[in-house]
Design an enzyme around this catalytic site. Sequence first.
Site, PDB file in Angstrom:
ATOM      1  N   GLY A  52     -19.974 -11.168 -28.839  1.00  0.00           N
ATOM      2  CA  GLY A  52     -19.075 -11.842 -29.777  1.00  0.00           C
ATOM      3  C   GLY A  52     -17.704 -12.083 -29.188  1.00  0.00           C
ATOM      4  O   GLY A  52     -16.898 -12.815 -29.759  1.00  0.00           O
TER       5      GLY A  52
ATOM      6  N   LYS B 106      -9.114 -12.978 -17.056  1.00  0.00           N
ATOM      7  CA  LYS B 106      -9.300 -13.275 -18.479  1.00  0.00           C
ATOM      8  C   LYS B 106      -8.708 -14.617 -18.896  1.00  0.00           C
ATOM      9  O   LYS B 106      -9.336 -15.388 -19.615  1.00  0.00           O
ATOM     10  CB  LYS B 106      -8.696 -12.147 -19.326  1.00  0.00           C
TER      11      LYS B 106
ATOM     12  N   GLU C 225       5.141 -10.930  -6.023  1.00  0.00           N
ATOM     13  CA  GLU C 225       4.092 -11.142  -7.017  1.00  0.00           C
ATOM     14  C   GLU C 225       4.439 -10.610  -8.394  1.00  0.00           C
ATOM     15  O   GLU C 225       3.782 -10.964  -9.389  1.00  0.00           O
ATOM     16  CB  GLU C 225       2.767 -10.518  -6.541  1.00  0.00           C
TER      17      GLU C 225
ATOM     18  N   HIS D 103       8.384  -7.317  -3.366  1.00  0.00           N
ATOM     19  CA  HIS D 103       7.142  -7.761  -4.011  1.00  0.00           C
ATOM     20  C   HIS D 103       7.373  -9.073  -4.758  1.00  0.00           C
ATOM     21  O   HIS D 103       7.852  -9.073  -5.893  1.00  0.00           O
ATOM     22  CB  HIS D 103       6.630  -6.691  -4.978  1.00  0.00           C
TER      23      HIS D 103
ATOM     24  N   GLY E 280       0.828  -1.195   0.000  1.00  0.00           N
ATOM     25  CA  GLY E 280       0.000   0.000   0.000  1.00  0.00           C
ATOM     26  C   GLY E 280       0.862   1.244   0.000  1.00  0.00           C
ATOM     27  O   GLY E 280       2.042   1.191   0.365  1.00  0.00           O
TER      28      GLY E 280
ATOM     29  N   CYS F 266       5.413  -6.027   1.788  1.00  0.00           N
ATOM     30  CA  CYS F 266       5.743  -4.601   1.820  1.00  0.00           C
ATOM     31  C   CYS F 266       4.991  -3.897   2.958  1.00  0.00           C
ATOM     32  O   CYS F 266       5.284  -4.134   4.113  1.00  0.00           O
ATOM     33  CB  CYS F 266       5.476  -3.969   0.453  1.00  0.00           C
ATOM     34  N   TYR F 267       4.002  -3.062   2.645  1.00  0.00           N
ATOM     35  CA  TYR F 267       3.207  -2.418   3.693  1.00  0.00           C
ATOM     36  C   TYR F 267       2.607  -3.466   4.624  1.00  0.00           C
ATOM     37  O   TYR F 267       2.556  -3.288   5.841  1.00  0.00           O
ATOM     38  CB  TYR F 267       2.102  -1.585   3.051  1.00  0.00           C
TER      39      TYR F 267
ATOM     40  N   ASP G 240     -15.759 -13.337 -23.265  1.00  0.00           N
ATOM     41  CA  ASP G 240     -16.438 -13.275 -21.976  1.00  0.00           C
ATOM     42  C   ASP G 240     -17.918 -13.621 -22.098  1.00  0.00           C
ATOM     43  O   ASP G 240     -18.439 -14.473 -21.365  1.00  0.00           O
ATOM     44  CB  ASP G 240     -16.284 -11.886 -21.349  1.00  0.00           C
ATOM     45  N   SER G 241     -18.607 -12.956 -23.015  1.00  0.00           N
ATOM     46  CA  SER G 241     -20.036 -13.220 -23.165  1.00  0.00           C
ATOM     47  C   SER G 241     -20.274 -14.606 -23.759  1.00  0.00           C
ATOM     48  O   SER G 241     -21.262 -15.271 -23.432  1.00  0.00           O
ATOM     49  CB  SER G 241     -20.698 -12.147 -24.028  1.00  0.00           C
ATOM     50  N   ALA G 242     -19.363 -15.082 -24.618  1.00  0.00           N
ATOM     51  CA  ALA G 242     -19.513 -16.407 -25.212  1.00  0.00           C
ATOM     52  C   ALA G 242     -19.383 -17.500 -24.157  1.00  0.00           C
ATOM     53  O   ALA G 242     -20.164 -18.459 -24.131  1.00  0.00           O
ATOM     54  CB  ALA G 242     -18.475 -16.608 -26.312  1.00  0.00           C
TER      55      ALA G 242
END
Length: 516
Positions: free
Chosen positions: A227, A372, A174, A172, A58, A85-86, A230-232
Amino acid sequence: MLENNIEKVLILDFGSQYAQLIARRVRENHVYSEIVSHLITAEQIKKIKPKGIILSGGPASVYSKNAPGCDEEIMKLGVPVLGICYGMQLGCMMLGSKVSPSAAREYGRTLCAISGENRFLKTLPQEITVWMSHGDIVTELPAEFESLAHTKNCPYTAVKHKNRDFYGVQFHPEVTHTPNGSQIIRNFLYEICHCSGNWKMDSFIEKSVNDINRQVGNGRVVCGLSGGVDSAVTAALIHKAIGNRLSCIFVDNGLLRNFEAEEVVKTFKENFSADLHVVRAQDRFLGKLKGVSDPEKKRKIIGHEFIKVFKNEAQKISDVQFLAQGTLYPDVIESIPAHGGPTVTIKSHHNVGGLPEELGFELVEPLRFLFKDEVRKIGEELGLPKELVGRHPFPGPGLAIRIIGEISGQRLEVLRKADKIVIEEICKAGLYNKIAQCFAVLLPLSTVGVMGDERSYENVIAVRAVETTDFMTADWYRIPNETLGSISHRIINEVKGVNRVVYDISTKPPSTIEWE
């Protein structure tokens, strides 16, 4: 929050720009993770029963008056805690350590020396490169602590408590700039938290289908189709759960790419047996956007108009009680202050909180806690075609946010032609599946050029290409000069009204992937 027997690790968000990366790194190790507010109580955590807790970084100083903190009872739950970290400074301070400004701040890559052997830093070499980003450090450790690593300017770079399962790192792990970072997180998950790693895509699909059936019952669902992947995937999951009780609505808002509407309809009919409604509303959207340049106003206009069009079409379908959306976790994170935490809204997303209660539908969002790349894996598991699953993301507001400034039919046509050339050339070079997202942007300015023997004063096209796995952070993709040259040559020669092409070499953060 997933409420089943899947192991969970909670990430308490203190405003870190990397909180989402922590979540991704945990999930990459087959353990489900979720970001929650630093204000969560120990009692709330007890009910969730996590295998571990991570305190994020942070921007604040832990000793500042209004610095974000957390329930100190969390340290007494018997659940392993990792502070980053923080988060390390806060955890150490709560357990009796002293935190002070560092005499020499550390930003960027730093050599770190590991002291002795321990489960937390297991299998790591004695010296590793870590990514630092801090101005404060732990300056005094009580006898209950043990130092595990140090750098030239930070005597306590990694620590552990002797009597509690608390571990802390000042760097960090990550980020990719810490090459051994993934191993450190894996050690925490498997050596300290004793996770079994039961977060798999096939188990998620089974769980999601059961959840959809439980929520929907015998009801009918309507899904907004774009199309995109995500929606598919949303439609495929819901179709797997309820079959022909799913109807999909595709709204052509006039802000799509060349022949995109036709491709969406064709792809849907080839892969789904569900009911499809196509609404042509180009004139309606462009009329509402006339004269509007502000990006947030564009998004809101498009979102509100989409709701009206969608609602009108949905009312033609009988017995609909539920609305499905392809909302992803990054959409949720970027659209609101992080779960009540100290971060700020980056941009609004049209499919997060954008559908008012007046619709009268209950939301179904099976992908709400996924990133995603996880959605793509689910698409593959569900048997969706590779060309659909691997398709580059396209924003809900479409080309409206890739045209900087006012939108018009003429400007849309210029961008469509330029964007088509960009995609054609990266496909020709065999780069499409190596680049996470690539597109053209039409800038709100004209520059002087010479075309033939005449002076020109025409548009500028920017090309954007990034590599990323989670879309929360991204680096610009190094497209070979030869391909960039082909893109520029073709756009300038084939797209009337363009005399200059530039390449965007900014990373996320500090930039976003889209320009608006």
